[in-house]
Design an enzyme around this catalytic site. Structure first.
Site, PDB file in Angstrom:
ATOM      1  N   CYS A  99       0.861  -1.178   0.000  1.00  0.00           N
ATOM      2  CA  CYS A  99       0.000   0.000   0.000  1.00  0.00           C
ATOM      3  C   CYS A  99       0.904   1.237   0.000  1.00  0.00           C
ATOM      4  O   CYS A  99       1.705   1.430   0.914  1.00  0.00           O
ATOM      5  CB  CYS A  99      -0.892  -0.037   1.248  1.00  0.00           C
ATOM      6  N   CYS A 110     -11.224  14.763   4.626  1.00  0.00           N
ATOM      7  CA  CYS A 110     -12.345  13.895   5.012  1.00  0.00           C
ATOM      8  C   CYS A 110     -12.339  13.811   6.545  1.00  0.00           C
ATOM      9  O   CYS A 110     -11.290  13.624   7.154  1.00  0.00           O
ATOM     10  CB  CYS A 110     -12.187  12.505   4.399  1.00  0.00           C
ATOM     11  N   GLU A 158      -4.320  11.849  -2.084  1.00  0.00           N
ATOM     12  CA  GLU A 158      -5.341  11.603  -3.100  1.00  0.00           C
ATOM     13  C   GLU A 158      -4.609  11.445  -4.442  1.00  0.00           C
ATOM     14  O   GLU A 158      -4.116  12.432  -5.001  1.00  0.00           O
ATOM     15  CB  GLU A 158      -6.329  12.776  -3.131  1.00  0.00           C
ATOM     16  N   SER A 189      -7.120   4.304  -5.762  1.00  0.00           N
ATOM     17  CA  SER A 189      -8.302   4.623  -4.962  1.00  0.00           C
ATOM     18  C   SER A 189      -8.467   6.132  -4.869  1.00  0.00           C
ATOM     19  O   SER A 189      -7.531   6.853  -4.545  1.00  0.00           O
ATOM     20  CB  SER A 189      -8.120   4.020  -3.564  1.00  0.00           C
ATOM     21  N   SER A 212     -13.861   5.804  -3.007  1.00  0.00           N
ATOM     22  CA  SER A 212     -14.204   5.855  -1.585  1.00  0.00           C
ATOM     23  C   SER A 212     -15.525   6.595  -1.438  1.00  0.00           C
ATOM     24  O   SER A 212     -15.586   7.808  -1.617  1.00  0.00           O
ATOM     25  CB  SER A 212     -13.094   6.575  -0.801  1.00  0.00           C
ATOM     26  N   LEU A 213     -16.558   5.839  -1.134  1.00  0.00           N
ATOM     27  CA  LEU A 213     -17.909   6.417  -1.139  1.00  0.00           C
ATOM     28  C   LEU A 213     -18.321   6.891   0.256  1.00  0.00           C
ATOM     29  O   LEU A 213     -18.513   8.072   0.501  1.00  0.00           O
ATOM     30  CB  LEU A 213     -18.883   5.365  -1.678  1.00  0.00           C
ATOM     31  N   ASN A 288     -11.581   2.671  11.709  1.00  0.00           N
ATOM     32  CA  ASN A 288     -10.432   2.501  12.603  1.00  0.00           C
ATOM     33  C   ASN A 288     -10.353   3.705  13.526  1.00  0.00           C
ATOM     34  O   ASN A 288     -10.161   4.825  13.066  1.00  0.00           O
ATOM     35  CB  ASN A 288      -9.146   2.353  11.781  1.00  0.00           C
TER      36      ASN A 288
HETATM   37  N1  SAH Z   1      -7.608   9.560  -1.087  1.00  0.00           N
HETATM   38  C1  SAH Z   1      -7.819   8.227  -1.584  1.00  0.00           C
HETATM   39  C2  SAH Z   1      -6.776   7.272  -1.060  1.00  0.00           C
HETATM   40  C3  SAH Z   1      -6.822   7.028   0.423  1.00  0.00           C
HETATM   41  S1  SAH Z   1      -7.348   5.378   0.645  1.00  0.00           S
HETATM   42  C4  SAH Z   1      -9.222   7.772  -1.256  1.00  0.00           C
HETATM   43  O1  SAH Z   1      -9.901   8.477  -0.537  1.00  0.00           O
HETATM   44  O2  SAH Z   1      -9.647   6.751  -1.773  1.00  0.00           O
HETATM   45  C5  SAH Z   1      -7.803   5.345   2.227  1.00  0.00           C
HETATM   46  C6  SAH Z   1      -9.105   4.568   2.413  1.00  0.00           C
HETATM   47  O3  SAH Z   1      -9.256   4.470   3.826  1.00  0.00           O
HETATM   48  C7  SAH Z   1     -10.305   5.339   1.875  1.00  0.00           C
HETATM   49  O4  SAH Z   1     -11.253   4.435   1.318  1.00  0.00           O
HETATM   50  C8  SAH Z   1     -10.893   5.964   3.128  1.00  0.00           C
HETATM   51  O5  SAH Z   1     -12.284   6.127   3.016  1.00  0.00           O
HETATM   52  C9  SAH Z   1     -10.523   4.966   4.198  1.00  0.00           C
HETATM   53  N2  SAH Z   1     -10.379   5.545   5.524  1.00  0.00           N
HETATM   54  C10 SAH Z   1      -9.952   6.776   5.849  1.00  0.00           C
HETATM   55  N3  SAH Z   1      -9.945   6.943   7.182  1.00  0.00           N
HETATM   56  C11 SAH Z   1     -10.386   5.780   7.716  1.00  0.00           C
HETATM   57  C12 SAH Z   1     -10.554   5.320   9.045  1.00  0.00           C
HETATM   58  N4  SAH Z   1     -10.275   6.081  10.098  1.00  0.00           N
HETATM   59  N5  SAH Z   1     -11.014   4.058   9.235  1.00  0.00           N
HETATM   60  C13 SAH Z   1     -11.265   3.266   8.171  1.00  0.00           C
HETATM   61  N6  SAH Z   1     -11.084   3.638   6.900  1.00  0.00           N
HETATM   62  C14 SAH Z   1     -10.663   4.886   6.666  1.00  0.00           C
END
Ligand code: SAH
Length: 343
Positions: A99, A110, A158, A189, A212-213, A288
Site C-alpha cells: 500500500c 475527510c 489523493e 483509490s 471511496s464512497l 479505525n
Molecule cells: N484519497 C484516496 C486514497 C486514500 S485510501 C481515497 O480516498 O480513496 C484510504 C481509504 O481508507 C479510503 O477508502 C478511506 O475512506 C478509508 N479511511 C480513511 N480513514 C479511515 C478510518 N479512520 N477508518 C477506516 N477507513 C478509513
C-alpha cells in the site's frame, strides 16, 4: 541529482544509443535489483560512468519500520527533503499487498481520516512513488515470491490530485522490461475527483479503480467528505458507468462504517439502490478509531447486518479486516508523528 526511478524507459532511450541500453538498465534495476551502475557490466564503462554522474540510483533510507503482531509492516521512508513517505506491507500467503502513498498529507480533509487532519504538504514525485514499492518488495519477499504482490494506492494522499506523477509511476511499474506489474494488479483509490476519473478513462493503460464512497446520500457524504460538494454522488456514478473495464473487471466502492452515521440498515438499502446493476463490488471498512477523531466503530453485529443487506440486494460486499491497527498502519491511520519527524 535526478533519480533514475523517475525515468520511464522511453525517457532513457532518448539520451542513449543504441536504445536497447535503456532496456538493459531497466532490467538491471527492476529485475536484478542492482543499486550501482558499476555493477551493470553489460553496459560499456563509459556509459556506466556517465550514468553514475547523472543519476541517483540508491533506494531511499528506511527511517523507521513498525512491525505489527499480525505481520503487517509500516515503513517511514526518508525523502531527500527529509519528509517521510508512508508505505504499508500486508503479507498474504499467496499474494501480498503493498500500500503506497501518493502525497505527503492530503488536501481533501475527510472528517474520518487522520491523513485528512494534516493538510497537504506536497506531492510525491514518480520516483518517490516507485521506490516505496521497491523498498517494501525487497524487504519482505524472498526470491521465490518476489513478484507475488499487488499494489494499492491507498496510503496517504489523493492519487488523482497528483495525476501526472502517479500515472508516470504506474507506467514505470507496468513496464514489461522492469517490474512488469500488470494493470489488473494495481488499484488506484480516489475520494471522487471527477475530472481525474474522466482523464483516467482516456488512458491507454488503466489500473483498477476504487472509489471511496462512505456516504450513500449527498447530504451524508457532504458532511464527511467535502469534495462531494463539488462532485456529488450521481456525477461520480455516471463517470463510473462510462469507465472502460476489462473482461470481468469491476469497480470497487469503499465504504467506511461509522457507528450511528453510515451504518444503519437504511444506509445499506440506499447503497443497494445506488449500485444496482453496476459492475461493482463493495469493500466495507469498519472505522479505525483514533483519539483525534470523534467517530466510533460499529459492533460486529451491525457490520454483518449491513453486509447481509447488500448481499441480499445482489451486491458483492466484503468486510475489510483492519490490519496493522497496533502500529497505526490500518486504513485512514497514516499520519507521521511529530516526534518521528523531529528525531
Ligand atoms: N484519497 C484516496 C486514497 C486514500 S485510501 C481515497 O480516498 O480513496 C484510504 C481509504 O481508507 C479510503 O477508502 C478511506 O475512506 C478509508 N479511511 C480513511 N480513514 C479511515 C478510518 N479512520 N477508518 C477506516 N477507513 C478509513
Amino acid at each position: 541529482m535526478n533519480s533514475i526511478y523517475d525515468c520511464e524507459r522511453a525517457d532513457l532511450a532518448h539520451s542513449l544509443s543504441p536504445s536497447y541500453r535503456s532496456t538493459q538498465i531497466f532490467k538491471s534495476i527492476y529485475q536484478r535489483w542492482l543499486e550501482d551502475f558499476e555493477q551493470m557490466t553489460d553496459l560499456p564503462k563509459a556509459e556506466r560512468t556517465r550514468f553514475a554522474a547523472e543519476f541517483e540510483i540508491h533506494l531511499p533510507e528506511i527511517h523507521r519500520r513498525f512491525d505489527s503482531a499480525d505481520g503487517t509492516r509500516r515503513y517511514l521512508i526518508r525523502l531527500d527533503d527529509r519528509e517521510l513517505a508512508e508505505t504499508v506491507f500486508l503479507p498474504e500467503e499467496h499474494r501480498s499487498t503493498i500500500c503506497i502513498s501518493s502525497q505527503i498529507g492530503c488536501a481533501l480533509a475527510c472528517s474520518f481520516c487522520l491523513t485528512g487532519l494534516m493538510g497537504l504538504t506536497r506531492n510525491l514525485s514518480a520516483g518517490e512513488i516507485v521506490t516505496q514499492v521497491l523498498v517494501a518488495q525487497r524487504g519482505n519477499l524472498s526470491e521465490e515470491f518476489r513478484d507475488s504482490f499487488n499494489i494499492v494506492l491507498m496510503g496517504m494522499g489523493e492519487p488523482l490530485h497528483n495525476y501526472d506523477n502517479v500515472m508516470k509511476a504506474i507506467r514505470i511499474l507496468h513496464d514489461p522490461e522492469g517490474l512488469n506489474m500488470s494493470m489488473s494488479r494495481m488499484t488506484l483509490s480516489t475520494a471522487g475527483l471527477l475530472p481525474g476519473i474522466e482523464r483516467l478513462a482516456q488512458e491507454d493503460d488503466i489500473p483498477n479503480l476504487a472509489i471511496s464512497l462512505t456516504g450513500a446520500t449527498n447530504e451524508k457524504r457532504d458532511a464527511l467528505m467535502p469534495i462531494n460538494r463539488k462532485y456529488p454522488i450521481e456525477e461520480i456514478l455516471e463517470a463510473v458507468k462510462r469507465f472502460p473495464l476489462r473482461h470481468r473487471q469491476r469497480v470497487t466502492f469503499e465504504y467506511v462504517l461509522l457507528k450511528g452515521v453510515t451504518d444503519s440498515p437504511d444506509d445499506a438499502r440506499t447503497l443497494v439502490h445506488l449500485l444496482a446493476g453496476m459492475p461493482a463490488k463493495v469493500n466495507l471498512i469498519p472505522f479505525n478509531e483514533a483519539e483525534e477523531l470523534q467517530y466510533r466503530r460499529p459492533s460486529e453485529f451491525t457490520i454483518s447486518k449491513f453486509q447481509k443487506i447488500l448481499q441480499e440486494g445482489h451486491i458483492d460486499a466484503f468486510v475489510r479486516r483492519n490490519r496493522g491497527n497496533d502500529i497505526s498502519a490500518a486504513c485512514g491511520q497514516l499520519k507521521r508523528k511529530w516526534a518521528e519527524v523531529l528525531e
